[in-house]
Scaffold this active site. Sequence first.
Site, mmCIF file in Angstrom:
data_model
loop_
_atom_site.group_PDB
_atom_site.id
_atom_site.type_symbol
_atom_site.label_atom_id
_atom_site.label_comp_id
_atom_site.label_asym_id
_atom_site.label_seq_id
_atom_site.Cartn_x
_atom_site.Cartn_y
_atom_site.Cartn_z
ATOM 1 C CB THR A 89 41.389 35.077 28.693
ATOM 2 O OG1 THR A 89 40.084 35.589 28.944
ATOM 3 C CG2 THR A 89 42.432 36.083 29.163
ATOM 4 C CG ASP A 172 47.684 34.005 36.110
ATOM 5 O OD1 ASP A 172 47.241 33.616 35.016
ATOM 6 O OD2 ASP A 172 47.279 33.550 37.201
ATOM 7 C CG ASP A 315 36.633 38.201 30.966
ATOM 8 O OD1 ASP A 315 36.042 37.889 29.921
ATOM 9 O OD2 ASP A 315 36.964 37.365 31.826
ATOM 10 C CG HIS A 319 32.702 36.016 32.465
ATOM 11 N ND1 HIS A 319 32.214 34.983 31.698
ATOM 12 C CD2 HIS A 319 33.979 36.239 32.038
ATOM 13 C CE1 HIS A 319 33.148 34.576 30.848
ATOM 14 N NE2 HIS A 319 34.227 35.337 31.029
ATOM 15 C CG ASP A 362 40.730 38.669 25.905
ATOM 16 O OD1 ASP A 362 39.778 39.468 25.751
ATOM 17 O OD2 ASP A 362 40.957 38.093 26.982
#
Length: 555
Positions: A89, A172, A315, A319, A362
Amino acid sequence: MKRLLVLISIFTLSMSCGSQNVKTETSKKEVVNGVTGKPKLVVGIVVDQMRYDYLTRFNSKFGEGGFKRMIREGFNCKNNHFNYVPTYTGPGHASIYTGTTPKYHGIIGNNWYDKEIKESVYCAGDDNVNSVGTEHVAGKMSPHRMQTTTFGDENRLFTQMQGKTIGVSLKDRGAILPAGHTANAAYWFHGRDEGVWITSSFYRNDLPKWVTDFNNSDTAESYFKVWDTFHDISTYNESGADDNTFEGGFNGKEKATFPYDLKQLKETNRGFEILKATPYGNSLTADFAMAAIKGEDLGQDDITDVLAVSFSSTDYVGHNFGVNSKEVEDTYIRLDKDLERLFKYLDETVGKGEYTVFLTSDHGAIDVPAYLRSLKIPAGYLNNRATKTRFDEYLLSTFENSDLVENVSNDQIFLNRNKVDSLGLNINALTEKMVNELIKYDHVYKVYSAHTMVTTDFTTGIEQLLQNGYNQKRSGDIILVPDPDYISYGKTGSTHGSGLNHDTHVPLLFFGKGIKHGETYDKTVIPDIAPTMSALLGISFPNSSTGQPLGFVLD
């Protein structure tokens, strides 16, 4: 304020130039914008962990206003890839906006071992700043470890800091790295028991009123509801069975099957954190992005602004549940609806045809190896403990020392340079011996030394990807490549990081002002995005950009 400054300047010039008023006004726009007719707002969208084939696999479930609108009105680069590893990422977001690879921008992972201070560091962590919007350390973040500029930085410099840049993401790093060093702000979501959008003192010392108002609303709380499939689950033929052994699920629910009562499950899943692992995290991100457009007056004058939005829930869901899950399919169906909402809002506030959007990812993701193995496709899980034990025994028997390795992380080995020097060993000869030893181990596909990475010019294959991801100052002394589809991960859910196509092949869509309609199967790479946006805006390329502007997408 920007609009007022421009109007005052134009008025002053018109008074002095008399009959040349029209010519002077155009000249002023050229001074500020470089060229006339640029978009008022560039919106960069990163969908975390989006494989390219999600565009085609879920196509029949998409509406007309989201992904399909981008393809119908814009340009589709169908053979777009990451040209480096690792596909994580942090590096992904940095590479998209800087137009280069970890070799130059320095974000070599989400976390990495710092050889100078002898400890692991986080790509966006910064102990020298303070949290804003929370007392938790979650706000102690900045882009200081990213060593190059973004196209947003270059736009800020070009417009004399008048063009705004705002970053928005649940993560973040997904907000900070795209926003760059000169951003007006980056905002990310702090969950747990707070559920608020925060920033850091790197950008400002307090939250603007519009962010405080958003946090004080019940928007985040409103998503504590039942997550069920958007369409009848029996129509979800593009994914595997809902009840299977390849998914993780949530604490407090016996099976990873629909529906999920989030209000009931939040207490056993860290409160607001559970929203991140559902499509509602993306909906919340879209809500906040639209609030940012309004609160910051983005796209409201002729000086181009940049909004970087990263949708991270894809994401988290991937996961947890894996590439082939009903949960992933439903998440993309709902993301498509959120994109439609966002585009309609841009039409209404900035103006249809007055903004430009690109969308990419990404990184991609691997199918759950246990699932692949059940289909007789070579795949599996690495036994890192066994590998470490065997390698430690080798070091002890060969060099009579077990302290030669300082750290192992991100498929890299960092040697203890002080110990190597004290033993009088040649570092290059030592690493080559280790390479020759490690290549014998089970499920080790390739091994390369740092010396090889900096002395050999690779132009193809995994070696080129490794080299583009290798940062001489920050990366390790030895790089390992596992066998294809062998991962260090749990037995459920998907992950990423390799140079294989399922991790490197991601969407690249452009649409809006200045973009042609079309598609191509010619290969494009992630670092091409930033110089393409720079070319569209007529500004300098990011200072270490290695990508090429995709002229065929520009009108």
